[in-house]
Design a protein around this motif. Structure first.
Motif, PDB file in Angstrom:
ATOM      1  N   LEU A 207     -45.311 -56.372   5.311  1.00  0.00           N
ATOM      2  CA  LEU A 207     -44.422 -56.963   4.040  1.00  0.00           C
ATOM      3  C   LEU A 207     -43.738 -58.244   4.390  1.00  0.00           C
ATOM      4  N   SER A 208     -43.184 -59.098   3.522  1.00  0.00           N
ATOM      5  CA  SER A 208     -42.429 -60.167   3.815  1.00  0.00           C
ATOM      6  C   SER A 208     -41.235 -59.555   4.511  1.00  0.00           C
ATOM      7  N   ILE A 209     -40.495 -60.588   5.555  1.00  0.00           N
ATOM      8  CA  ILE A 209     -39.423 -60.045   6.229  1.00  0.00           C
ATOM      9  C   ILE A 209     -38.224 -59.979   4.772  1.00  0.00           C
ATOM     10  N   ASP A 210     -38.535 -60.828   3.850  1.00  0.00           N
ATOM     11  CA  ASP A 210     -37.492 -60.810   2.907  1.00  0.00           C
ATOM     12  C   ASP A 210     -37.265 -59.603   2.074  1.00  0.00           C
ATOM     13  N   THR A 211     -38.420 -58.682   2.193  1.00  0.00           N
ATOM     14  CA  THR A 211     -38.456 -57.501   1.383  1.00  0.00           C
ATOM     15  C   THR A 211     -38.149 -56.189   2.338  1.00  0.00           C
ATOM     16  N   LEU A 212     -37.734 -56.474   3.686  1.00  0.00           N
ATOM     17  CA  LEU A 212     -37.573 -55.659   4.318  1.00  0.00           C
ATOM     18  C   LEU A 212     -35.911 -55.334   4.844  1.00  0.00           C
ATOM     19  N   THR A 213     -35.205 -56.210   4.135  1.00  0.00           N
ATOM     20  CA  THR A 213     -33.688 -56.136   4.246  1.00  0.00           C
ATOM     21  C   THR A 213     -33.144 -54.937   4.739  1.00  0.00           C
ATOM     22  N   ASP A 214     -33.309 -53.924   4.003  1.00  0.00           N
ATOM     23  CA  ASP A 214     -32.707 -52.465   4.308  1.00  0.00           C
ATOM     24  C   ASP A 214     -33.106 -51.992   5.627  1.00  0.00           C
ATOM     25  N   PHE A 215     -34.225 -52.331   6.069  1.00  0.00           N
ATOM     26  CA  PHE A 215     -34.875 -51.733   7.347  1.00  0.00           C
ATOM     27  C   PHE A 215     -34.150 -52.743   8.468  1.00  0.00           C
ATOM     28  N   THR A 216     -34.313 -53.997   8.185  1.00  0.00           N
ATOM     29  CA  THR A 216     -33.841 -54.672   9.252  1.00  0.00           C
ATOM     30  C   THR A 216     -32.100 -54.708   9.479  1.00  0.00           C
ATOM     31  N   GLY A 217     -31.637 -54.414   8.603  1.00  0.00           N
ATOM     32  CA  GLY A 217     -30.200 -54.212   8.460  1.00  0.00           C
ATOM     33  C   GLY A 217     -29.886 -52.833   9.221  1.00  0.00           C
ATOM     34  N   GLN A 218     -30.703 -51.941   8.820  1.00  0.00           N
ATOM     35  CA  GLN A 218     -30.236 -50.344   9.596  1.00  0.00           C
ATOM     36  C   GLN A 218     -30.791 -50.698  11.189  1.00  0.00           C
ATOM     37  N   LEU A 219     -31.767 -51.353  11.452  1.00  0.00           N
ATOM     38  CA  LEU A 219     -32.216 -51.885  12.986  1.00  0.00           C
ATOM     39  C   LEU A 219     -31.166 -52.729  13.597  1.00  0.00           C
ATOM     40  N   ASP A 220     -30.390 -53.452  12.823  1.00  0.00           N
ATOM     41  CA  ASP A 220     -29.453 -54.449  13.289  1.00  0.00           C
ATOM     42  C   ASP A 220     -28.348 -53.400  13.844  1.00  0.00           C
ATOM     43  N   THR A 221     -27.761 -52.358  12.856  1.00  0.00           N
ATOM     44  CA  THR A 221     -26.802 -51.700  13.096  1.00  0.00           C
ATOM     45  C   THR A 221     -26.965 -50.845  14.296  1.00  0.00           C
ATOM     46  N   TYR A 222     -28.247 -50.143  14.188  1.00  0.00           N
ATOM     47  CA  TYR A 222     -28.566 -49.349  15.430  1.00  0.00           C
ATOM     48  C   TYR A 222     -28.469 -49.954  16.784  1.00  0.00           C
ATOM     49  N   LEU A 223     -28.858 -51.296  16.746  1.00  0.00           N
ATOM     50  CA  LEU A 223     -28.937 -51.840  18.132  1.00  0.00           C
ATOM     51  C   LEU A 223     -27.457 -52.163  18.356  1.00  0.00           C
ATOM     52  N   ALA A 224     -26.760 -52.758  17.327  1.00  0.00           N
ATOM     53  CA  ALA A 224     -25.227 -52.917  17.706  1.00  0.00           C
ATOM     54  C   ALA A 224     -24.613 -51.741  18.117  1.00  0.00           C
ATOM     55  N   ASP A 225     -24.528 -50.695  17.508  1.00  0.00           N
ATOM     56  CA  ASP A 225     -24.065 -49.236  18.001  1.00  0.00           C
ATOM     57  C   ASP A 225     -24.442 -48.986  19.437  1.00  0.00           C
ATOM     58  N   ALA A 226     -25.714 -49.029  19.673  1.00  0.00           N
ATOM     59  CA  ALA A 226     -26.119 -48.803  21.061  1.00  0.00           C
ATOM     60  C   ALA A 226     -26.086 -49.848  22.092  1.00  0.00           C
TER      61      ALA A 226
END
Length: 428
Positions: A302-321
């Motif tokens: 799927l287009s990266i533009d349609t994956l905003t929720d997932f990429t945002g969650q992934l960013d948060t996970y990495l930052a918290d870790a």
């Protein structure tokens, strides 16, 4: 008939729509016959017989010519693992991951990493990213009765490989990406095409399908020089393709594109360049501003533009870790889904044995056609533990495996580079 009309006509086998830069493809009609069928499975147990600890490994590119894909793919595995293990108290399943490097066919990191992973007693290995690299160790895993699950292999060679139902992937075959890219190049009004191609199963396979689609749309491939993994000079390939004076050039490469581009951009317009999943990346300040403006490329998923929720969650996970932020998200979703599907198949089987897990992978993906839709590990696990059958729709798409472990529904994203040398979904 114009090139554009021919390109549209050639889509009769696969395309349902092309909207917002995404070509959505039903792939079952394009896939080859199965070598073998998976074993018959019994209905899922109401609950695992005992607590399960599923050991898996990764053989993803920490080094080599696809090393830029390593961080997003490993992040997808890590994030999925965190969610799976957060639910252990409710499900009884714990996921234990050992991370390893696939390298490439030049540095051959897999020659030491695969034995190391097998020594850890893993039931499955996620990787490699490169089709050519996966083909170097697939038989080792088959002989060891260990599942291989790639988030990024696209070569059609795996569809008919005699793998005893141990090979699975969340990325679609290059039959599809080649058709999308070849037709895109024709629709852009190009009559002649040159290609610079990596000489391995991925590069030559994808080049064939791009060429087939482009010529079916009325175009002509006028040059197709190849190079080998580990090559560092590409002057002859650049000279050959420029000498043919093509309207467009497709770069079917891996990380070597960074060395190829400077010599090519000095003599060829960027908006006539086309990239593929092996090299579509955000170049940013690695190139002078505006160097790639107008260039296009394709990427399964799927287009990266349609994956905003997932990429945002992934960013948060990495930052918290406390982990570095990602510069690219290619195949992160496919890696997340591969990890989740392995855990769900293990839970459905009530076992961590590879033979039991492989017998449930098609079922949990919805490939058996009678499962209840679910989109998160926790929700899917609850259905399994209640005695139901699931149909997991992932972040990367519906997946829905066929009998040889290929996804039967897929999307190919179409992207375009801007002045900042980064790509966004193509809106044309």
């Amino acid at each position: 008939m114009s090139a554009f009309e021919k390109a549209k006509a050639s889509r009769r086998l696969g395309f349902r729509s092309v909207l917002g830069g995404i070509a959505v493809v039903g792939v079952s009609a394009l896939l080859l016959s199965a070598c073998s069928a998976p074993a018959e499975t019994e209905e899922s147990a109401a609950a695992p017989a005992e607590d399960l600890t599923l050991k898996i490994g990764t053989a993803l590119p920490q080094t080599g010519n696809l090393a830029y894909l390593g961080p997003p793919e490993e992040a997808g595995v890590e994030y999925a693992t965190s969610l799976i293990n957060a639910a252990t108290a409710d499900t009884g399943l714990t996921l234990d991951v050992t991370y390893g490097d696939s390298g490439d066919t030049d540095n051959k990191a897999y020659e030491t990493e695969i034995p190391r992973l097998l020594g850890e007693g893993v039931s499955a290995v996620i990787g490699a990213a490169s089709s050519g690299t996966s083909l170097q160790f697939i038989q080792t895993l088959v002989d060891a009765d260990v599942i291989q699950f790639s988030p990024a292999n696209t070569s059609d060679a795996f569809t008919t490989y005699d793998d005893d139902d141990l090979y699975w992937r969340t990325a679609p075959s290059d039959v599809l990406q080649g058709e999308v890219l070849g037709n895109l190049i024709a629709e852009d009004g190009n009559q002649t095409l040159g290609m610079i191609v990596l000489n391995d199963s991925y590069g030559t396979g994808l080049a064939k399908y791009v060429s087939d689609a482009f010529t079916a749309a009325g175009g002509e491939v006028v040059a197709q020089p190849t190079y080998n993994t580990g090559d560092t000079s590409f002057e002859s390939q650049i000279s050959e393709v420029l000498a043919a004076d093509p309207d467009a050039i497709a770069l079917i490469t891996f990380e070597e594109v960074a060395t190829i581009l400077p010599g090519l951009l000095s003599s060829f317009p960027a908006d006539k360049l086309y990239f593929v999943d092996g090299n579509l990346k955000n170049f940013g300040t690695d190139l002078p501003a505006g160097s790639l403006t107008g260039a296009k490329g394709t990427l399964p998923g799927l287009s990266i533009d349609t994956l905003t929720d997932f990429t945002g969650q992934l960013d948060t996970y990495l930052a918290d870790a406390g982990k570095p932020a990602l510069e690219d998200y290619s195949y992160a979703a496919e890696s997340f889904d591969a990890t989740t599907l392995l855990a769900l198949a293990s839970l459905a089987a009530g076992s961590t044995a590879a033979d039991d897990i492989k017998a449930k992978l098609q079922e949990v993906s919805g490939g058996s056609g009678d499962g209840e839709k679910c989109t998160t590990y926790a929700d899917c696990a609850a259905i399994i533990l209640d005695g139901g059958t699931i149909d997991y729709d992932g972040i990367s798409g519906p997946i829905t495996f066929d009998e040889v472990g290929d996804p039967t529904e897929a999307s190919i994203g179409i992207y375009q580079y801007g002045e900042d040398n980064n790509y966004v979904a193509y809106e044309g």
